[in-house]
Design a protein around this motif. Sequence first.
Motif, PDB file in Angstrom:
ATOM      1  N   VAL A  34      11.508 -28.924  16.057  1.00 10.61           N
ATOM      2  CA  VAL A  34      10.928 -28.702  14.737  1.00 10.61           C
ATOM      3  C   VAL A  34      11.671 -29.617  13.770  1.00 10.61           C
ATOM      4  CG1 VAL A  34      10.677 -27.095  12.819  1.00 10.61           C
ATOM      5  CG2 VAL A  34      10.176 -26.349  15.133  1.00 10.61           C
ATOM      6  N   TYR A  35      10.932 -30.470  13.095  1.00  9.21           N
ATOM      7  CA  TYR A  35      11.508 -31.353  12.087  1.00  9.21           C
ATOM      8  C   TYR A  35      11.207 -30.776  10.706  1.00  9.21           C
ATOM      9  CZ  TYR A  35      11.269 -34.735  15.932  1.00  9.21           C
ATOM     10  OH  TYR A  35      11.394 -35.377  17.124  1.00  9.21           O
ATOM     11  N   GLY A  36      12.101 -30.971   9.778  1.00  9.97           N
ATOM     12  CA  GLY A  36      11.828 -30.490   8.435  1.00  9.97           C
ATOM     13  C   GLY A  36      13.043 -30.593   7.550  1.00  9.97           C
ATOM     14  N   VAL A  37      13.078 -29.775   6.521  1.00  6.68           N
ATOM     15  CA  VAL A  37      14.177 -29.757   5.564  1.00  6.68           C
ATOM     16  C   VAL A  37      15.059 -28.549   5.892  1.00  6.68           C
ATOM     17  CG1 VAL A  37      14.801 -29.651   3.133  1.00  6.68           C
ATOM     18  CG2 VAL A  37      12.697 -30.818   3.821  1.00  6.68           C
ATOM     19  N   TRP A  38      16.299 -28.826   6.246  1.00  4.52           N
ATOM     20  CA  TRP A  38      17.226 -27.772   6.652  1.00  4.52           C
ATOM     21  C   TRP A  38      18.154 -27.438   5.493  1.00  4.52           C
ATOM     22  CZ3 TRP A  38      17.245 -25.519  11.607  1.00  4.52           C
ATOM     23  CH2 TRP A  38      16.280 -26.063  12.486  1.00  4.52           C
ATOM     24  N   TYR A  39      18.505 -26.170   5.377  1.00  5.42           N
ATOM     25  CA  TYR A  39      19.312 -25.746   4.238  1.00  5.42           C
ATOM     26  C   TYR A  39      20.045 -24.439   4.555  1.00  5.42           C
ATOM     27  CZ  TYR A  39      15.364 -22.561   3.457  1.00  5.42           C
ATOM     28  OH  TYR A  39      14.393 -21.602   3.605  1.00  5.42           O
ATOM     29  N   SER A  40      20.953 -24.077   3.661  1.00  3.71           N
ATOM     30  CA  SER A  40      21.684 -22.817   3.757  1.00  3.71           C
ATOM     31  C   SER A  40      20.997 -21.794   2.864  1.00  3.71           C
ATOM     32  CB  SER A  40      23.134 -23.016   3.293  1.00  3.71           C
ATOM     33  OG  SER A  40      23.729 -21.769   2.968  1.00  3.71           O
ATOM     34  N   GLN A  41      20.531 -20.705   3.475  1.00  3.76           N
ATOM     35  CA  GLN A  41      19.913 -19.655   2.682  1.00  3.76           C
ATOM     36  C   GLN A  41      20.944 -19.048   1.719  1.00  3.76           C
ATOM     37  OE1 GLN A  41      16.510 -18.760   2.754  1.00  3.76           O
ATOM     38  NE2 GLN A  41      17.212 -17.763   0.858  1.00  3.76           N
ATOM     39  N   LYS A  42      22.199 -18.983   2.149  1.00  7.31           N
ATOM     40  CA  LYS A  42      23.253 -18.461   1.285  1.00  7.31           C
ATOM     41  C   LYS A  42      23.401 -19.322   0.041  1.00  7.31           C
ATOM     42  CE  LYS A  42      28.223 -17.470   1.132  1.00  7.31           C
ATOM     43  NZ  LYS A  42      29.510 -17.545   1.873  1.00  7.31           N
ATOM     44  N   ALA A  43      23.380 -20.640   0.221  1.00  6.95           N
ATOM     45  CA  ALA A  43      23.510 -21.549  -0.922  1.00  6.95           C
ATOM     46  C   ALA A  43      22.321 -21.416  -1.862  1.00  6.95           C
ATOM     47  CB  ALA A  43      23.644 -22.988  -0.434  1.00  6.95           C
ATOM     48  N   LEU A  44      21.138 -21.298  -1.277  1.00  2.00           N
ATOM     49  CA  LEU A  44      19.936 -21.162  -2.102  1.00  2.00           C
ATOM     50  C   LEU A  44      19.979 -19.845  -2.875  1.00  2.00           C
ATOM     51  CD1 LEU A  44      17.530 -23.041  -2.513  1.00  2.00           C
ATOM     52  CD2 LEU A  44      16.284 -21.754  -0.773  1.00  2.00           C
ATOM     53  N   ASP A  45      20.433 -18.783  -2.215  1.00  2.69           N
ATOM     54  CA  ASP A  45      20.561 -17.489  -2.882  1.00  2.69           C
ATOM     55  C   ASP A  45      21.564 -17.546  -4.028  1.00  2.69           C
ATOM     56  OD1 ASP A  45      18.734 -16.392  -1.144  1.00  2.69           O
ATOM     57  OD2 ASP A  45      20.228 -15.437   0.155  1.00  2.69           O
ATOM     58  N   SER A  46      22.636 -18.324  -3.824  1.00  2.00           N
ATOM     59  CA  SER A  46      23.665 -18.421  -4.864  1.00  2.00           C
ATOM     60  C   SER A  46      23.124 -19.083  -6.128  1.00  2.00           C
ATOM     61  CB  SER A  46      24.874 -19.204  -4.346  1.00  2.00           C
ATOM     62  OG  SER A  46      24.570 -20.587  -4.232  1.00  2.00           O
ATOM     63  N   LEU A  47      22.069 -19.862  -5.974  1.00  2.00           N
ATOM     64  CA  LEU A  47      21.422 -20.500  -7.120  1.00  2.00           C
ATOM     65  C   LEU A  47      20.300 -19.629  -7.678  1.00  2.00           C
ATOM     66  CD1 LEU A  47      21.110 -24.149  -5.706  1.00  2.00           C
ATOM     67  CD2 LEU A  47      22.782 -23.324  -7.386  1.00  2.00           C
ATOM     68  N   ASP A  48      20.091 -18.474  -7.027  1.00  2.00           N
ATOM     69  CA  ASP A  48      19.005 -17.569  -7.393  1.00  2.00           C
ATOM     70  C   ASP A  48      17.662 -18.298  -7.326  1.00  2.00           C
ATOM     71  OD1 ASP A  48      17.916 -15.127  -8.102  1.00  2.00           O
ATOM     72  OD2 ASP A  48      17.991 -15.551 -10.262  1.00  2.00           O
ATOM     73  N   GLU A  49      17.478 -19.049  -6.251  1.00  2.00           N
ATOM     74  CA  GLU A  49      16.264 -19.848  -6.066  1.00  2.00           C
ATOM     75  C   GLU A  49      15.640 -19.580  -4.706  1.00  2.00           C
ATOM     76  OE1 GLU A  49      14.568 -21.743  -8.013  1.00  2.00           O
ATOM     77  OE2 GLU A  49      15.920 -22.112  -9.710  1.00  2.00           O
ATOM     78  N   GLN A  50      14.355 -19.883  -4.601  1.00  2.00           N
ATOM     79  CA  GLN A  50      13.657 -19.868  -3.327  1.00  2.00           C
ATOM     80  C   GLN A  50      13.350 -21.302  -2.933  1.00  2.00           C
ATOM     81  OE1 GLN A  50      10.198 -17.382  -3.792  1.00  2.00           O
ATOM     82  NE2 GLN A  50      11.396 -15.506  -3.711  1.00  2.00           N
ATOM     83  N   TYR A  51      13.011 -21.514  -1.674  1.00  2.00           N
ATOM     84  CA  TYR A  51      12.689 -22.872  -1.249  1.00  2.00           C
ATOM     85  C   TYR A  51      11.493 -23.387  -2.067  1.00  2.00           C
ATOM     86  CZ  TYR A  51      11.742 -26.997   1.443  1.00  2.00           C
ATOM     87  OH  TYR A  51      11.543 -28.309   1.793  1.00  2.00           O
ATOM     88  N   PRO A  52      11.612 -24.567  -2.657  1.00  2.00           N
ATOM     89  CA  PRO A  52      10.554 -25.096  -3.536  1.00  2.00           C
ATOM     90  C   PRO A  52       9.318 -25.575  -2.779  1.00  2.00           C
ATOM     91  CG  PRO A  52      12.309 -26.710  -3.280  1.00  2.00           C
ATOM     92  CD  PRO A  52      12.784 -25.459  -2.601  1.00  2.00           C
ATOM     93  N   GLU A  53       8.152 -25.200  -3.267  1.00  2.00           N
ATOM     94  CA  GLU A  53       6.899 -25.596  -2.613  1.00  2.00           C
ATOM     95  C   GLU A  53       6.262 -26.821  -3.268  1.00  2.00           C
ATOM     96  OE1 GLU A  53       4.163 -22.427  -1.935  1.00  2.00           O
ATOM     97  OE2 GLU A  53       5.692 -21.066  -1.125  1.00  2.00           O
ATOM     98  N   THR A  54       6.585 -27.091  -4.547  1.00  2.00           N
ATOM     99  CA  THR A  54       6.054 -28.279  -5.230  1.00  2.00           C
ATOM    100  C   THR A  54       7.221 -29.179  -5.610  1.00  2.00           C
ATOM    101  OG1 THR A  54       6.202 -27.386  -7.480  1.00  2.00           O
ATOM    102  CG2 THR A  54       4.209 -26.850  -6.198  1.00  2.00           C
ATOM    103  N   TRP A  55       6.925 -30.444  -5.904  1.00  2.00           N
ATOM    104  CA  TRP A  55       8.007 -31.384  -6.206  1.00  2.00           C
ATOM    105  C   TRP A  55       8.677 -31.081  -7.536  1.00  2.00           C
ATOM    106  CZ3 TRP A  55      10.151 -33.553  -2.358  1.00  2.00           C
ATOM    107  CH2 TRP A  55      11.147 -34.512  -2.566  1.00  2.00           C
TER     108      TRP A  55
END
Length: 484
Positions: free
Chosen positions: A192-213
């Motif tokens: 599976v190719y894609g954009v990899w990230y830390s859910q913990k880091a995203l949570d720390s920013l109080d953000e969800q994975y972005p769907e639009t640019w």
Amino acid sequence: MGSTSAENHGTEGVGRRDLIKRSAALGLISVPTMSFLSACASSGGDDTGGKAKAGKKTAKNPLGVNDTAGMEFVLFDGGFGKEYAEDAVKTYEKNFPEVKVKFSATQKIQSTLQPRFNQGTPPDLIDNSGAEQMDMGVLVGKNQLADLTPLLDAPSYDDPNKKVRDTLRPGIVEMGQFDGEKVWIFYYAYTVYGVWYSQKALDSLDEQYPETWDQMLAVCAKAKKEGMAGWTYAGKYPYYLPFSLYPMIGKVGGAEVLDAIDNLEPNAWKHPAVKACFEAYYELYKKGYVLKGTPGLDHIQSQTAWAQGKALFIPNGSWVENESANVIPKDFGLSVSAPTGLDSSDKMPFGTIWASGGEPFIVPSKAKNASGGMEQLRIMLSEASSKNFTSKVKSLTAYNGGTDGITLTPGLKSGVAALDKAGQNVVNPRLQDWYVQLQKEKIGVSGLGEMMAGRLTPAEAIKKIQGFADEAAKDDSIKHYKHQ
């Protein structure tokens, strides 16, 4: 590596997109190759050692392997390690007690094996992956590979009433085809190719994975304020960028845009979707959202910086979980998402992802013991061997099963979820399989790498890449492939 990897051909493109559906599973791939193997694909000298005599075909030996002939297996020593292959070799030697397998692992696939192809004395089985992957299109075009149909039509290791081909995940057989029905390559893993990230880091920013640019830029801006870069990537091997960029192009403009690019059609790179996506990625550079120094980092260094929280997102393949296991914190929350799109005008829905077979195994046409090489693959496609691979390297295999009793790791679980969300919206660009040098050295390093380092504008990069594609289309010395 599995990092780009590479691995497929001509007729494969036909219904590939339709073949990979919800049942498809996650795995790993080979990293695109930096070197172009042309000499390796020459006809080579005479095989002075001679071919091994055929053995007697039995229920336990359906390929008729000579039970006293040696077998040589060369593995790419990358993100999956070598233990899974060594375990499979032990099974081979147990089944053929008078045989000692010559097993070796190297990252220098091309430099190690090119001379042996030229001399007509290649190994019997090769994991053709990594930065020195041999160009599969060239190997097929020069008749350097054995047709793997006998393996696919042989009884499976676990169930003699099922052929090997009937135990595989959708699309695997087609990926190994170039023209016609013959199968030249076997992709053992599923990536599976894609954009990899830390859910913990995203949570720390109080953000969800972005769907639009616009959302992506907003998340990167917030990360920057917290001292974290939005993105990093393998700057020395920028052909990693397409792992998220290509499916984004497909999402924005439709899968037919990627097909046109694969087919080397005139002006394919000048499509508005390509322009929009190049400009979107360039904006990451212009706004300072790319980790400083990224153009000088290799894949391991960029993955390490990302795992250390210096950057939020990284384009990669599912092998990254195993390859970076020693640097990813336990509470990292490893996750993967399909690429962010532009906006609601995109042709395909959010969730559109690139997934395909990876880690290409080949049996050379001049192998001394080709049936032995195929038998080793048959063993690797047993449920036990497949389960062993998944347990040890956090990736699924081409075998459609082998997960019972296994606790899925965070990345593996996230990859399966991403495939489930994608449904039939799975794309499979073929450039990295059909035209290795074009994809890695030219589009990757000379085009995308220069753009993301700020040395080319998107317009200049597109013009340069279109020129490279046009050159490849006119080059009669290479075999050309097209989606059917």
